[in-house]
Design an enzyme around this catalytic site. Structure first.
Site, PDB file in Angstrom:
ATOM      1  N   TYR A 192       1.652 -19.635 -21.949  1.00  9.86           N
ATOM      2  CA  TYR A 192       1.999 -18.663 -22.984  1.00  9.86           C
ATOM      3  C   TYR A 192       1.253 -17.367 -22.736  1.00  9.86           C
ATOM      4  CZ  TYR A 192      -2.461 -20.165 -25.017  1.00  9.86           C
ATOM      5  OH  TYR A 192      -3.791 -20.476 -25.211  1.00  9.86           O
ATOM      6  N   SER A 205     -14.574 -20.654 -27.443  1.00  7.75           N
ATOM      7  CA  SER A 205     -13.617 -21.046 -26.408  1.00  7.75           C
ATOM      8  C   SER A 205     -12.187 -20.631 -26.736  1.00  7.75           C
ATOM      9  CB  SER A 205     -13.677 -22.556 -26.166  1.00  7.75           C
ATOM     10  OG  SER A 205     -13.310 -23.273 -27.333  1.00  7.75           O
ATOM     11  N   GLY A 206     -11.951 -20.091 -27.924  1.00  7.96           N
ATOM     12  CA  GLY A 206     -10.648 -19.511 -28.196  1.00  7.96           C
ATOM     13  C   GLY A 206      -9.824 -20.154 -29.284  1.00  7.96           C
ATOM     14  N   HIS A 210      -4.387 -17.888 -37.142  1.00  6.68           N
ATOM     15  CA  HIS A 210      -3.656 -16.639 -36.872  1.00  6.68           C
ATOM     16  C   HIS A 210      -2.188 -16.767 -37.245  1.00  6.68           C
ATOM     17  CE1 HIS A 210      -1.636 -18.286 -33.299  1.00  6.68           C
ATOM     18  NE2 HIS A 210      -2.803 -18.773 -32.899  1.00  6.68           N
ATOM     19  N   HIS A 226      -1.490 -24.905 -29.312  1.00  8.78           N
ATOM     20  CA  HIS A 226      -2.421 -25.249 -28.237  1.00  8.78           C
ATOM     21  C   HIS A 226      -3.854 -25.401 -28.763  1.00  8.78           C
ATOM     22  CE1 HIS A 226       1.008 -23.623 -25.968  1.00  8.78           C
ATOM     23  NE2 HIS A 226       0.608 -24.410 -24.995  1.00  8.78           N
ATOM     24  N   CYS A 228      -4.969 -23.804 -31.856  1.00 11.69           N
ATOM     25  CA  CYS A 228      -5.178 -22.893 -32.974  1.00 11.69           C
ATOM     26  C   CYS A 228      -4.446 -23.396 -34.214  1.00 11.69           C
ATOM     27  CB  CYS A 228      -4.689 -21.498 -32.624  1.00 11.69           C
ATOM     28  SG  CYS A 228      -5.669 -20.664 -31.343  1.00 11.69           S
TER      29      CYS A 228
END
Length: 303
Positions: A192, A205-206, A210, A226, A228
């Site tokens: 993505y 790490s992300g 959102h 993934h 989130c």
């Protein structure tokens, strides 16, 4: 000559000539934070794990006060870093000050305390966002009252969202998210590359909360991300305005791995109080109580 030589060997502050000076930088920085924000102390020189007397000297010299009063404890994260937190979250609308009195204090034969700048922060309302992975929903509480329930999607198989307690690290109105940054090859079916709005970061790490309009059909129905926590643009915009760094994020009823305590954000609250106190070299402080913020049972950390 003996007296003259002696004066040459010691500086005015009382430390031997050539001794290293330990400076401490406190975090997170001045401002208003959520009630889950730990204090941090980053030292200019390491203090070895095996030197308990040196570590105790450091802890005794790092003093935390709060209004209203609440007890807490330091915890050694590594040889240069300590975190401080109470047994439960900070009170809402508290003023918290941390300062060092280590100036001139002997820590080891070759390490003496130096000057450090004090830090004062405040807390706002007690805000917690609880994501129930199994129910595909997030409920946001303010001072114990549920103020909104949001349909969400979390991590799919292979990318499960971490469970446990996290805090908001930072807010980014717009961010580019690319699968290659987490090790997904660009030719993978899972690849993505997206421009994401209203992003609240909860791990280094992300992992974010959102807006995810591309997965609208899955909100409230299926976990397809993934890792989130995605939601509608309107809900994400509201959440972005409502939450602040240090606010509490909890993920429950999911199969994902447990959030680590220290290496990927502020997972400090995933240690129970005895585990937390075991990271200090000082005797446990006496139990103290602070006036509770009206709260539902969810507002107490699940430890």
């Amino acid at each position: 000559m003996v007296g003259s030589t002696s004066r040459l060997l010691f500086r005015a502050v009382g430390r031997p000539a050539g001794a290293r000076v330990l400076a401490v930088q406190f975090g997170p920085g001045p401002g208003v934070y959520g009630v889950g924000q730990p204090l941090t102390a980053r030292m200019s020189h390491p203090v070895p794990q095996g030197d308990r007397s040196a570590r105790a000297a450091v802890e005794r010299g790092l003093q935390v006060t709060s209004v209203p009063h609440v007890g807490g404890s330091w915890h050694w994260v590594d040889t240069r870093t300590l975190h401080f937190r109470p047994s439960s979250f900070w009170p809402a609308h508290a003023v918290i000050t941390v300062r060092s009195s280590l100036g001139g204090v002997r820590i080891t034969d070759s390490l003496y305390g130096g000057g450090s700048e004090a830090l004062r922060i405040a807390t706002g309302d007690r805000v917690e966002a609880v994501t129930d992975v199994a129910r595909f929903s997030m409920t946001v509480y303010r001072n114990g009252q549920a103020i909104r329930t949001i349909p969400v999607t979390t991590g799919k198989d292979g990318y499960r969202t971490r469970t446990g307690i996290k805090t908001v690290l930072e807010k980014q109105p717009t961010i580019r998210m690319n699968g290659e940054s987490i090790g997904i090859p660009k030719n993978s079916p899972d690849a993505y590359d997206l421009t994401v709005h209203h992003a609240l970061r909860v791990t280094w790490s992300g992992e974010y909360l959102h807006a995810a309009p591309w997965s609208a059909d899955a909100h409230g129905a299926e976990n397809v991300s993934h890792g989130c926590t995605g939601m509608s643009t309107d809900n994400a915009a509201w959440l972005y305005k409502t939450l602040t760094p240090g606010d509490v994020i909890r993920v429950i009823n999911g199969p994902g791995p447990q959030m680590n305590a220290f290496d990927n954000g502020y997972g400090d609250w995933n240690l129970d109080w005895p585990q937390w106190q075991a990271g200090s070299t000082l005797p446990p402080p006496p139990a103290t109580e602070h006036p509770p913020t009206p709260a539902s049972p969810r507002m107490t950390p699940l430890l």
